[in-house]
Each structure stands twice: as C-alpha cells, then as structure tokens.
Design an enzyme around this catalytic site. Structure first.
Site, PDB file in Angstrom:
ATOM      1  N   ASN A 112       0.846  -1.005  -0.280  1.00 35.35           N
ATOM      2  CA  ASN A 112       0.093   0.266   0.193  1.00 35.35           C
ATOM      3  C   ASN A 112       0.848   1.121  -0.170  1.00 35.35           C
ATOM      4  OD1 ASN A 112      -1.797   2.036   0.216  1.00 35.35           O
ATOM      5  ND2 ASN A 112      -2.588   1.479   2.072  1.00 35.35           N
ATOM      6  N   LYS A 154       0.159   4.185  -0.294  1.00 39.46           N
ATOM      7  CA  LYS A 154      -0.517   5.699   0.315  1.00 39.46           C
ATOM      8  C   LYS A 154       0.029   6.917  -0.184  1.00 39.46           C
ATOM      9  CE  LYS A 154      -0.155   2.996   4.875  1.00 39.46           C
ATOM     10  NZ  LYS A 154      -0.167   3.092   6.082  1.00 39.46           N
ATOM     11  N   HIS A 186      -9.422   0.882   5.061  1.00 37.54           N
ATOM     12  CA  HIS A 186      -8.322   1.239   5.719  1.00 37.54           C
ATOM     13  C   HIS A 186      -8.476   2.578   7.078  1.00 37.54           C
ATOM     14  CE1 HIS A 186      -4.233   2.252   6.339  1.00 37.54           C
ATOM     15  NE2 HIS A 186      -3.454   1.391   5.962  1.00 37.54           N
ATOM     16  N   GLU A 205      -6.695   4.913   7.845  1.00 33.69           N
ATOM     17  CA  GLU A 205      -6.874   6.247   7.111  1.00 33.69           C
ATOM     18  C   GLU A 205      -8.008   6.217   7.348  1.00 33.69           C
ATOM     19  OE1 GLU A 205      -3.063   5.105   5.758  1.00 33.69           O
ATOM     20  OE2 GLU A 205      -1.582   5.021   7.692  1.00 33.69           O
ATOM     21  N   GLU A 212      -5.007  -5.354  10.668  1.00 27.70           N
ATOM     22  CA  GLU A 212      -4.131  -3.748  10.887  1.00 27.70           C
ATOM     23  C   GLU A 212      -4.717  -3.443  11.921  1.00 27.70           C
ATOM     24  OE1 GLU A 212      -2.486  -2.367   6.795  1.00 27.70           O
ATOM     25  OE2 GLU A 212      -3.590  -0.972   7.935  1.00 27.70           O
ATOM     26  N   GLY A 250       2.598   2.422  10.708  1.00 27.52           N
ATOM     27  CA  GLY A 250       3.635   3.530  10.364  1.00 27.52           C
ATOM     28  C   GLY A 250       3.954   3.749  11.621  1.00 27.52           C
ATOM     29  N   SER A 294       3.761  -2.064  10.419  1.00 27.48           N
ATOM     30  CA  SER A 294       5.150  -2.169  10.409  1.00 27.48           C
ATOM     31  C   SER A 294       5.580  -3.148  10.302  1.00 27.48           C
ATOM     32  CB  SER A 294       5.251  -1.464  11.933  1.00 27.48           C
ATOM     33  OG  SER A 294       5.145  -0.505  12.344  1.00 27.48           O
TER      34      SER A 294
HETATM   35  P1  13P Z   1       3.335   0.607   7.834  1.00 25.97           P
HETATM   36  O1  13P Z   1       3.659  -0.692   6.718  1.00 25.97           O
HETATM   37  O2  13P Z   1       3.956   1.358   7.177  1.00 25.97           O
HETATM   38  O3  13P Z   1       3.489   0.454   8.758  1.00 25.97           O
HETATM   39  O4  13P Z   1       2.182   1.067   7.161  1.00 25.97           O
HETATM   40  C1  13P Z   1       1.177  -0.118   6.953  1.00 25.97           C
HETATM   41  C2  13P Z   1      -0.208   0.420   6.834  1.00 25.97           C
HETATM   42  O5  13P Z   1      -1.447   0.673   6.678  1.00 25.97           O
HETATM   43  C3  13P Z   1      -0.650  -1.156   5.155  1.00 25.97           C
HETATM   44  O6  13P Z   1      -2.310  -0.888   4.668  1.00 25.97           O
END
Ligand code: 13P
Length: 271
Positions: free
Chosen positions: A9, A11, A95, A97, A182, A188, A228
């Site tokens: 992803n 992002k 997601h 976010e 997640e 992150g 992560s």
């Molecule tokens: P990270 O791997 O940067 O923690 O992000 C995970 C994520 O949100 C994947 O959709």
C-alpha cells in the site's frame, strides 16, 4: 493451501516518475514464477503507468480506495469501472486512515478533521459489494485503536467490523476476499504486533467469517497482517498459521525491502 498474498500500500507517496521507478524495481528484483500473490497499490494518478510496467509480470494492480456508485456527480471520486479500466484487480477498502482512525493525531487536528475521509462499517460493506460487482477483489481492513486494545475490546471491535463488511455477501464471494488485520497503533509507528497475538486476532477474523458465512469460506479466504511489517520481522509473522500474508506500507516503498518480504512469505508458506 491458501495462496499467500503480499500487498504494498503505497499510500500518498510517489509522483509518476517515482512510481514507475518503484514498480520497475519490484519487477526487476522479483524472481518468477511466484508462489505468492503480489499486489501493488499505487495512488490513483499512477495506476495506469504502473499497470504498463507490471502487466507481463506476476504482479497484480490494486487501488487504495474507490466510491461505490457507477458514475455521476461525485466530484473527486473514482468508480469501480474506472479502476478495472486501468487494470486493477484488487481494491483496499476501509483502511483505518480512510475510516478516520489515525494512530496519531497531529497537533491542532480536531476530531472532525480526522473524519474527513468518512469511511465506516456501512460504507465499507457497500464498497465491498460494488467491488464484487466489478470483479475486483476487496482487501478489507479491520483493526482496533490502542485505547480499544487497552480496554480489552480488540476482539469485539474486529468482529463487529468483519460482520458489517460481510453483510449480504454469499459464501462464494467471501471465499475469494481478503481481510487485513491492521491494529491502528501498529501502523507507521514501527511498533509491530507480536506475531502470536497478530495470529490470534487473524484467527478471530476467520472464526467470525466461519460463524457468519461458512467454515469452507473461512478456510478459503485470506487474512493479512498489516502494521510495521519489515524485513526483520516478516519471518515470525509468516510462520503463523492464520496469517496468509501482509499489507505493507512503509516497507513497500523500497523495491528491495518489498521483494524481501515477498520472498520470505514464499519460502515459509510454500516450503
Ligand atoms: P506500515 O507498514 O507503514 O506500518 O503501514 C501499514 C499499513 O497501513 C498498510 O496498509
């Protein structure tokens, strides 16, 4: 055996040039044939260009979100048919976010601002149905906030999100879908959920699907862990029986790291 699935992803990262370079790097470094399903999910403006690069490889294209309507006066939105027309086979839905469940709140950011993207259990379900209508495989994200974990609510939160996402789907559809567990606090942050605990929650997801849909669908559908995931923790995660792969943010932005994750999944899951 379930085919392992590693999805990157990207992002809100990568201009067109950067996306092309990253996709080319991934394709160049991957050793085919792959036993793992590999998916890259660039931002919308880069989807078509990335598709050109990966089209003849085993890597599939995914989008990070979509709207559920076919077309019309929805300024700024992207429809399922638009995604398939540029080569998408997968779409990430719900997601954290996009559900406004950020792990960290910037100074000066109010609750209202966090909700700016507005996904919730209901929109997730509508989007999942729209994805199936257009032959897109949904990758549905679920996961708890740190405050929910601390109150012992992890399983209940995740179960409710799973049940809501599944509303009105048939077993054949569910068997093909992908869930991504997640935990919001691990996204992150560099703080990875312990492999055994991640596996336990992935099992909770599978059991929820089993109880609502069918045991057969629950055993067929895939559950990723996300939060992560990095080359130095991927092996422990992939050794877990109920984790079928990873949804990767930061580490998917470096071709070498991403390919290391894919190779680890293949080595462990495919023997
Ligand atoms: P990270 O791997 O940067 O923690 O992000 C995970 C994520 O949100 C994947 O959709």
């Amino acid at each position: 055996m379930r085919t392992p699935i590693i999805a990157g992803n990207w992002k809100m990262n990568c201009t067109l040039d950067e996306a092309q370079a990253l996709a080319s790097g991934v394709v160049a470094e991957l050793e085919e044939p792959l036993c793992t399903q590999v998916v890259v999910c660039p931002p919308f403006p880069c989807l078509e260009a990335v598709h050109q690069i990966i089209a003849t490889s085993g890597v599939a294209l995914g989008a990070q979100n979509m709207f559920w309507r076919e077309s019309g006066a929805y300024t700024g939105e992207v429809s399922p048919a638009m995604l398939t027309s540029v080569g998408c086979q997968y779409v990430i839905i719900g997601h954290s976010e996009r559900r406004g469940r950020f792990g960290t709140v910037e100074e000066g950011m109010t609750e209202g601002l966090l909700k700016v993207f507005g996904d919730n259990d209901e929109t997730v379900n509508i989007k999942v149905k729209a994805a199936f209508k257009h032959d897109l495989t949904p990758i549905v994200c679920v996961g708890e906030l740190l405050a929910e974990r601390e109150k012992g609510l992890t399983d209940a939160v995740v179960r409710d999100q799973v049940f809501a996402a599944l509303e009105g789907l048939d077993a054949a559809q569910v068997a093909t879908m992908v869930f991504a567990y997640e935990p919001v606090w691990a996204i992150g942050t560099g703080e990875v959920c312990e492999a055994e605990e991640a596996d336990r929650v992935c099992k909770v997801i599978r059991q929820a699907v089993g109880s609502k849909v069918s045991e057969e669908a629950a055993q067929a559908m895939r559950v990723q862990y996300g939060g992560s995931v990095k080359p130095d923790n991927v092996e422990g995660l992939m050794r877990q029986p109920d984790i079928d792969g990873g949804l990767v943010g930061g580490a998917s932005l470096k071709a070498g790291d991403f390919v290391t994750l894919v190779e680890a999944a293949g080595r462990i899951k495919c023997g």
